[in-house]
Design an enzyme around this catalytic site. Structure first.
Site, PDB file in Angstrom:
ATOM      1  N   ALA A  43       4.899  -0.843   1.297  1.00 37.10           N
ATOM      2  CA  ALA A  43       5.324  -1.975   0.472  1.00 37.10           C
ATOM      3  C   ALA A  43       4.336  -2.806  -0.228  1.00 37.10           C
ATOM      4  O   ALA A  43       4.632  -3.380  -1.315  1.00 37.10           O
ATOM      5  CB  ALA A  43       6.523  -2.891   1.105  1.00 37.10           C
ATOM      6  N   LYS A  44       2.986  -2.942   0.317  1.00 37.35           N
ATOM      7  CA  LYS A  44       2.131  -3.788  -0.069  1.00 37.35           C
ATOM      8  C   LYS A  44       1.698  -3.056  -1.291  1.00 37.35           C
ATOM      9  O   LYS A  44       1.125  -3.947  -2.189  1.00 37.35           O
ATOM     10  CB  LYS A  44       1.031  -3.861   0.781  1.00 37.35           C
ATOM     11  N   ASP A  45       1.770  -1.732  -1.948  1.00 39.75           N
ATOM     12  CA  ASP A  45       1.390  -1.492  -3.008  1.00 39.75           C
ATOM     13  C   ASP A  45       1.994  -2.536  -4.295  1.00 39.75           C
ATOM     14  O   ASP A  45       1.244  -2.363  -5.286  1.00 39.75           O
ATOM     15  CB  ASP A  45       1.967   0.129  -3.298  1.00 39.75           C
ATOM     16  N   ALA A  48       0.386  -5.807  -4.210  1.00 42.35           N
ATOM     17  CA  ALA A  48      -1.204  -5.627  -4.708  1.00 42.35           C
ATOM     18  C   ALA A  48      -1.342  -5.433  -6.092  1.00 42.35           C
ATOM     19  O   ALA A  48      -2.106  -6.141  -6.872  1.00 42.35           O
ATOM     20  CB  ALA A  48      -1.813  -4.474  -3.931  1.00 42.35           C
ATOM     21  N   THR A  75      -2.029  -3.982   2.925  1.00 43.80           N
ATOM     22  CA  THR A  75      -2.330  -4.902   1.592  1.00 43.80           C
ATOM     23  C   THR A  75      -3.722  -4.184   1.438  1.00 43.80           C
ATOM     24  O   THR A  75      -3.991  -4.074   0.203  1.00 43.80           O
ATOM     25  CB  THR A  75      -2.276  -6.238   1.736  1.00 43.80           C
TER      26      THR A  75
END
Length: 361
Positions: A43-45, A48, A75
């Protein structure tokens, strides 16, 4: 479908029914929002990319810049991936809790890693937060993303994850369950869903050893809550600006052992190889199952892919070393050492209520 680069494939992850693991034990309909379908497998895509592109628009990131972040791994991978596409350098501070798989993935994308002790207090010069601040001050033309305090972290999910969940459930979602770390994935999505329907129940998932649930309950930062835990990407020893405590209706703490066993069960019963914190998120759904009804639609967010945990929760030897599995591979009962540790934790947390908690009255 053609794409100009890998970063244009971020988002629009699937919502997958969890009938095989939940159907016979939970009356509600439960779906997993599977964020490992992002190109960086987490999910950090989303956060970021949004943080970087917003900083670019505001002129805070210049050509040839060095991107800096303090991260538990996911992340950092997303930043390193985007930096590679956009031509930036990348320096990441990690705690030594990050497994070897995560470290190898980061260096494969060209990131420089600065490893820091997980036990260091946030204000300690050796902590991964302090080291990131130092690097940002020392490296010319650098930008520290500060995911815990940069509100574009949660905005990313307000503009993407929230609408996806709302649309994919035809507006029928009644519960959103998400691990609390920086707070971006939890709070940004919650804000969107609450705007669409204030009655959607937002459930935050916290780790034993983290300060977040206690802060949500009392508004007090209690350092006595803090002790080490195993699950990566879940819980905090600080209070991030991105955690919107006013949007959270319930907080559930999940232990390391329960999360590990649950994510292994997910793999066996649903064929989904997911990360350690995904087990914690689903365990929280099981913890609240008695309050769910057949009319409820629960969406539980699965943050990342299990390939980053092959040396941990999907490694039988590691599981046995932690006391989570017996020598024959069967799930182990709580060990005496674990019970003693939890007794000390509960005694610190609940004081005189300890006898009641352990049924010793």
């Amino acid at each position: 479908m053609r794409h100009e680069s890998v970063i244009s494939t971020i988002g629009n992850t699937p919502l997958v029914s969890l009938d095989r693991i939940c159907g016979s034990r939970i009356s509600a309909k439960v779906y997993g929002k599977v964020e490992s379908f992002n190109p960086g497998q987490s999910a950090k895509d989303r956060a970021a990319l949004y943080m970087i592109e917003q900083a670019e628009k505001k002129g805070r990131i210049q050509p040839g810049a060095t991107l800096i972040e303090a991260t538990s791994g996911n992340t950092g991978f997303s930043i390193a991936m985007i930096a590679a596409v956009k031509g930036y350098k990348c320096v990441l501070t990690l705690t030594d809790k990050a497994g070897p798989e995560k470290r190898a993935l980061l260096t494969a994308l060209g990131a420089e890693i600065v490893l820091c002790p997980a036990a260091a207090e946030p204000e300690d010069p050796a902590s991964y937060y302090s080291q990131a601040e130092r690097l940002a001050a020392d490296i010319p033309n650098s930008f520290y993303l500060r995911q815990n305090w940069n509100l574009d972290n949660s905005n990313a999910h307000y503009y993407s994850t929230g609408p996806e969940i709302w649309n994919d459930t035809d507006g029928k979602v009644t519960h959103y369950v998400c691990c609390a770390g920086t707070g971006g994935t939890l709070s940004g999505t919650a804000r969107y869903l609450k705007e669409k329907n204030p009655n959607v129940t937002i459930v935050g998932v916290d780790a034993y050893g983290s300060v977040l649930k206690k802060y949500w309950q009392t508004g007090i930062f209690d350092a006595d809550e803090i002790f080490s835990w195993k699950v990566e990407g879940l819980g905090k020893t600080i209070i991030p600006d991105n955690v919107a405590f006013d949007l959270i209706d319930e907080f559930i703490k999940v232990g390391d052992r329960a999360a590990a066993l649950r994510v292994r069960e997910l793999a066996r019963r649903e064929g989904m190889l997911l990360g350690y914190s995904s087990g914690a998120a689903l365990e929280a759904v099981f913890a609240m199952r008695k309050q769910l009804t057949p009319d409820d639609v629960v969406v539980v967010l699965f943050p990342d892919h299990g390939s980053r945990y092959l040396g941990k929760v999907f490694n039988d030897e590691w599981m046995k070393e932690q006391g989570y599995l017996r020598p024959n591979g069967e799930p182990a009962a709580y060990s005496v050492r674990h019970l003693q540790r939890m007794y000390r934790v509960y005694k610190r947390m609940y004081g005189r209520k300890i006898k009641e908690r352990f049924n010793l009255a």
